[in-house]
Design a protein around this motif. Structure first.
Motif, PDB file in Angstrom:
ATOM      1  N   VAL A 186      32.157  35.917   5.605  1.00  0.00           N
ATOM      2  CA  VAL A 186      31.207  35.115   4.832  1.00  0.00           C
ATOM      3  C   VAL A 186      31.505  35.391   3.358  1.00  0.00           C
ATOM      4  CG1 VAL A 186      28.785  34.499   4.480  1.00  0.00           C
ATOM      5  CG2 VAL A 186      29.502  35.518   6.654  1.00  0.00           C
ATOM      6  N   PRO A 230      27.356  40.247   7.955  1.00  0.00           N
ATOM      7  CA  PRO A 230      27.806  39.715   9.233  1.00  0.00           C
ATOM      8  C   PRO A 230      27.968  40.815  10.282  1.00  0.00           C
ATOM      9  CG  PRO A 230      29.636  39.857   7.697  1.00  0.00           C
ATOM     10  CD  PRO A 230      28.398  40.204   6.923  1.00  0.00           C
ATOM     11  N   THR A 235      28.147  45.988  12.364  1.00  0.00           N
ATOM     12  CA  THR A 235      27.523  45.248  11.255  1.00  0.00           C
ATOM     13  C   THR A 235      28.096  45.700   9.933  1.00  0.00           C
ATOM     14  OG1 THR A 235      25.437  45.030  12.493  1.00  0.00           O
ATOM     15  CG2 THR A 235      25.341  44.690  10.108  1.00  0.00           C
ATOM     16  N   GLU A 255      28.993  36.470  17.283  1.00  0.00           N
ATOM     17  CA  GLU A 255      28.921  36.650  15.832  1.00  0.00           C
ATOM     18  C   GLU A 255      27.538  36.262  15.321  1.00  0.00           C
ATOM     19  OE1 GLU A 255      32.060  34.098  14.665  1.00  0.00           O
ATOM     20  OE2 GLU A 255      33.650  35.494  15.241  1.00  0.00           O
ATOM     21  N   ASP A 256      27.060  37.037  14.355  1.00  0.00           N
ATOM     22  CA  ASP A 256      25.708  36.823  13.850  1.00  0.00           C
ATOM     23  C   ASP A 256      25.657  37.256  12.397  1.00  0.00           C
ATOM     24  OD1 ASP A 256      23.055  36.130  13.815  1.00  0.00           O
ATOM     25  OD2 ASP A 256      22.371  37.792  15.063  1.00  0.00           O
ATOM     26  N   GLN A 257      24.545  36.962  11.757  1.00  0.00           N
ATOM     27  CA  GLN A 257      24.344  37.358  10.371  1.00  0.00           C
ATOM     28  C   GLN A 257      22.896  37.791  10.199  1.00  0.00           C
ATOM     29  OE1 GLN A 257      25.338  35.695   6.001  1.00  0.00           O
ATOM     30  NE2 GLN A 257      25.925  34.322   7.625  1.00  0.00           N
ATOM     31  N   ALA A 270      25.343  38.872   2.211  1.00  0.00           N
ATOM     32  CA  ALA A 270      25.729  38.613   3.597  1.00  0.00           C
ATOM     33  C   ALA A 270      25.992  39.916   4.340  1.00  0.00           C
ATOM     34  CB  ALA A 270      26.978  37.740   3.630  1.00  0.00           C
TER      35      ALA A 270
END
Length: 320
Positions: free
Chosen positions: A158, A189, A203, A178-180, A187
């Motif tokens: 990101v 991610p 993370t 995948e996540d944020q 950011a």
């Protein structure tokens, strides 16, 4: 003679007051007021400065000051000594083992870090997961040109143009889910990484720095991070520029009873990582690899990267 005695007392107190304030700030269960984040960061260095001052106060028979400094020194030693206690087994784990993960984090300083050096470190340190903060599109391209994709072929990034808000995650094995993190300034991610037979959520951490006028933002970012990682029962590893040392209450709240700071667990002393590359030597351990309590760590080291004001931090995490 009385003037000299009074002048010496004055000088001793002038030197002692900042050290006592650091001790008081470290003892408080919070760190989100006024200049507390800045004061707390000096805890390891206050430890070194307090001992000689205590000796001078003792031999000059300034009993009140001696008592206060002795109490402060006892606290400093209690808080700092665990960083120098190695684990029961200090044998370095083999990064080639299927159940281990070699993790590296680096803050790229608005993408100004030397991309080729970063890739060289990934190769020489046998890094399997790389976390980058202050990732820009240009730096992501520079990493690709330097051959990062040949070593770590999977990524979730990101980037942010002309901003410290970008972050990226690279891995030698596929990234899934995948996540944020939501509700944070920068950011953060994350994705699942398969380590042996275990899926671990990694993370990339980068809260807002605790600038004097933006302490509330820093605290909010850390609280959001704390709430979200503790609500996820998946095994986790966090890596990044936490903009906090172990001495910050907000960082210890993040650890809680579940997580451990890899540097502290390895027992080789605080791994100072910032500020780097300036006339002032690195003083503060702001960059961390955080692991579950049941994940042993080994070979935790910090390394220079030209072009950025942070040292990279590398650690081997035993997942299985």
């Amino acid at each position: 003679m009385r003037f000299v005695h009074g002048f010496i007392s004055f000088v001793l107190w002038i030197i002692a007051i900042p050290l006592l304030l650091v001790g008081l700030a470290r003892a408080l269960p919070f760190d989100n007021l006024l200049s507390l984040p800045q004061l707390v960061a000096f805890t390891p260095w206050a430890t070194l400065a307090t001992l000689p001052l205590l000796i001078v106060a003792l031999f000059s028979r300034r009993w009140v000051l001696t008592l206060l400094l002795a109490a402060a020194l006892a606290g400093f030693v209690y808080w700092t000594a665990p960083f120098f206690v190695p684990p029961e087994t200090s044998t370095a784990a083999d990064p080639a083992d299927a159940g281990t993960l070699r993790v590296m984090t680096v803050n790229a300083l608005y993408g100004q870090a030397d991309a080729e050096i970063v890739v060289d470190l990934v190769e020489s340190q046998h890094v399997e997961v790389l976390a980058v903060q202050e990732l820009t599109p240009a730096f992501e391209e520079a990493l690709a040109d330097a051959g990062l994709g040949d070593l770590l072929g999977h990524s979730f990034t990101v980037p942010a143009e002309d901003s410290p808000a970008g972050s990226g995650l690279w891995s030698s094995t596929p990234l899934t889910e995948e996540d944020q993190l939501s509700g944070t300034s920068f950011a953060m991610p994350s994705a699942l990484v398969a380590v042996g037979g275990t899926s671990v959520r990694v993370t990339v951490v980068h809260p807002h720095p605790p600038m004097p006028t933006e302490i509330a933002t820093w605290r909010t970012d850390l609280v959001e991070l704390t709430e979200q990682v503790h609500s996820d029962e998946t095994p986790q590893i966090m890596a990044g520029d936490f903009n906090a040392t172990y001495d910050h209450a907000s960082f210890r709240d993040l650890l809680g009873s579940r997580f451990s700071d890899a540097t502290r667990e390895w027992g080789a002393g605080p791994a100072v990582t910032w500020p780097e590359g300036s006339p002032v030597p690195a003083l503060f351990a702001l960059d961390h690899v955080v692991v579950e309590n049941d994940m042993p760590v080994s070979d935790v080291v910090s390394m220079q990267v030209p072009g950025t004001d942070h040292r990279a931090l590398v650690a081997t995490v035993v997942v299985e």
